[in-house]
Structures are given as C-alpha cells and as structure tokens.
Design an enzyme around this catalytic site. Structure first.
Site, PDB file in Angstrom:
ATOM      1  N   LYS A 149      12.086   4.730 -16.362  1.00 44.48           N
ATOM      2  CA  LYS A 149      13.261   5.504 -15.936  1.00 44.48           C
ATOM      3  C   LYS A 149      13.009   7.012 -15.911  1.00 44.48           C
ATOM      4  O   LYS A 149      13.539   7.729 -15.061  1.00 44.48           O
ATOM      5  CB  LYS A 149      14.460   5.179 -16.828  1.00 44.48           C
ATOM      6  CG  LYS A 149      14.971   3.751 -16.634  1.00 44.48           C
ATOM      7  CD  LYS A 149      16.174   3.466 -17.503  1.00 44.48           C
ATOM      8  CE  LYS A 149      16.502   1.979 -17.477  1.00 44.48           C
ATOM      9  NZ  LYS A 149      17.667   1.649 -18.303  1.00 44.48           N
TER      10      LYS A 149
ATOM     11  N   ASP B  43      23.598   3.217 -15.567  1.00 43.82           N
ATOM     12  CA  ASP B  43      23.711   2.523 -16.861  1.00 43.82           C
ATOM     13  C   ASP B  43      24.987   2.883 -17.614  1.00 43.82           C
ATOM     14  O   ASP B  43      25.691   2.009 -18.118  1.00 43.82           O
ATOM     15  CB  ASP B  43      22.505   2.859 -17.756  1.00 43.82           C
ATOM     16  CG  ASP B  43      21.242   2.159 -17.308  1.00 43.82           C
ATOM     17  OD1 ASP B  43      21.342   1.068 -16.706  1.00 43.82           O
ATOM     18  OD2 ASP B  43      20.142   2.695 -17.557  1.00 43.82           O
TER      19      ASP B  43
END
Ligand code: ATR
Length: 277
Positions: free
Chosen positions: A68, A105
C-alpha cells in the site's frame, strides 16, 4: 470484439484473497462485464508489475499488504484521504491516462460499523490498538464521524504519539503505550495490530471496555480471531471481525472504477455463510 475490462489485486502473499470473489459477485449483481484476478507481487517487483498491468490496458488495481505504501508512491494523483493515510489500496486509470490513488479502507470500516452494524461513532471514546499502516488508513474517516476522543495505543509508544500528532488538527487524538491504559474505558476498541495474524493479543487491562462497548478486529479469518474472542470474554455488545470492512472497501473501489455502487449485504451474508459451513 468487445474487450472485457481488466482489474486485479496485487499483494504478497495473495493466495487466500477474497477480493476476486467479491468483485465477481459485484459484477454479476450490477450486470457489469469485467475480469478481476489476484497476482502475487513481492515489493521489489511492484513498480514493474503495475506498469505492465496498465500498459497492457488494465483499468484498475487493488493493492494489499505489503504494497500500500508503494502504491501511494506510484500514484500520479491522490485523493485527500489517500494523501492523509500515506497508503493506497485502489489505483484507477483516469480519462487523461494518469493513475489516481485512493484509500477506501477507512470508509469501508466506517460503513461497516455505522450502516451494517448500526454503531454510532459520534461522541464515542475510541481506542485503536496499533500504530502501523492499518491504523493510519482509518484515522481520517473515523475522525470525520467526530468521536469524543481517539486514543492510539501501541507497543512502540513513539509511533502512537507520532501518528496522533499527524492527525492532531482533525480531532481529539492522543497516543500512548499499553501500560497507560489502566483505569480507562472505551466504547469501541479497534484492533489494527498485526498480532491477530499470529493469534496473539496486545496486553489489555480488564474493564477497559465500557458497558455495551464494541470490539472490532480489522483482520478476519475463518475462525474468530484472538481479539474477537477477547471481546466476547469481555461481554462486548458486539465483537466483530473485518470481513464487512473488506467487502465495504471493495464496494468503494468498485464504485470508483465502474461508477456503480453494488449492494454489499448479500455479499457479506454469502461470505459469512461460507465460513460457517
Ligand atoms: P499494518 O500495515 O498491517 O498496520 P505495520 O505497519 O507493520 O502493519 O504495523 C503493525 C502494527 O501491529 C504495529 O503497530 C505493531 O506494533 P509496533 O509498532 O510496536 O511494532 C503492531 N504489532 C505487531 N505485532 C504485535 C504484537 N504481538 N503485540 C502488539 N502489537 C503488535
């Protein structure tokens, strides 16, 4: 011939990823034609793999552990929430060919808590365990709900203090070590440590969970995680794992790519019934 739009999730390891299944279910439900695969990409191969994926006409990528941060660095443009979290889990080709980086997220977590589980965050005392990438990714969307306070507790105390500092102008946030949690109470405890993955628990004092408090583990598994089991032992009103967050972050990515919002509830129910089977 009409070409099917291609998407993928990159990660390492990636074998057990549920993302291809989730996006296929979204595609069927919304009548979209697309292909979504999982590709094992170690960090050192990330840039090359992403470049070839987009050069070959790929439309969008999800990036998971440990990629990420690299995806964040790769993106030509970033949304504000991605910029704040310093992590990107969704890459999307824009009309001008630039690659947009977003992080879905935190929104996925907030949607799962507030919509799927009807848990109010506004005015609540929230404890986040862990101060790594997962914690950073959820801070912005949690603070937008205006909780009374967010405390970040971490094994390495300095990281908790630094993370709290980074979000200081967005709400009441502080950082501390696990030892500093004695005699404190929280309405919601979120486990964002990677301890769950090795079935371990951060050390937590008894009575830290307020009456009717909720526990939520960002991790998930076929069996209840160590933290979910801990929450049940503390008589939590709910002790949940991150399967709902996984589906919600995927729905948000699907919306970015396709402009259509899939219904998440039937997908969560299906995945839940499969792990109970
Ligand atoms: P992620 O991107 O999943 O957040 P990370 O950035 O490596 O991964 O962060 C992992 C987090 O889990 C950290 O907060 C780590 O604590 P340290 O910063 O002290 O290393 C925490 N963690 C990992 N194993 C743990 C354990 N057994 N007990 C408590 N915390 C743990």
């Amino acid at each position: 011939m009409i070409k099917t739009d291609r998407y993928a999730v990159f990660g390492h390891p990636i074998k057990h990823s549920k993302s291809p299944r989730i996006h296929q279910l979204f595609a069927e439900q919304t009548g979209q034609s697309l292909e979504y695969t999982a590709q094992d990409v170690p960090a050192e191969q990330f840039n090359t793999a992403v470049q070839s994926f987009f050069a070959a006409g790929g439309k969008g990528l999800n990036c998971t552990v440990p990629l990420k941060g690299l995806a964040w660095a790769f993106a030509d443009r970033k949304t504000e929430r991605a910029q704040l979290s310093q992590a990107v889990n969704t890459l999307a080709v824009q009309a001008d060919g630039a690659i947009l980086g977003d992080n879905t997220d935190g929104q996925g977590l907030v949607t799962d808590l507030t919509i799927n589980h009807a848990i109010t965050l506004t005015g609540r005392r929230i404890l986040i365990l862990g101060a790594g990438g997962a914690s950073r990714g959820i801070m912005g969307p949690l603070l937008e709900q205006v909780p009374r306070a967010i405390v970040i507790a971490n094994r390495t105390v300095d990281k908790a203090i630094d993370l709290a500092q980074a979000f200081q102008n967005k709400g009441a946030v502080s950082g501390c070590g696990f030892d500093d949690l004695q005699n404190r109470q929280f309405d919601l405890i979120l486990n964002a440590t990677s301890a769950s993955l090795s079935d371990q628990l951060p050390p937590l004092p008894d009575a830290i969970l307020a009456e009717n408090g909720v526990c939520y583990d960002l991790a998930y598994g076929n069996e209840p995680t160590a933290f979910v089991r801990w929450g049940l032992r503390q008589n939590a009103a709910k002790s949940l794992d991150g399967l709902g967050m996984l589906v919600e972050q995927a729905a948000e990515a699907f919306f970015i790519w396709r402009g259509v919002r899939p219904e998440t509830r039937p997908v969560i129910e299906l995945l839940n019934s499969e792990r109970r089977a």
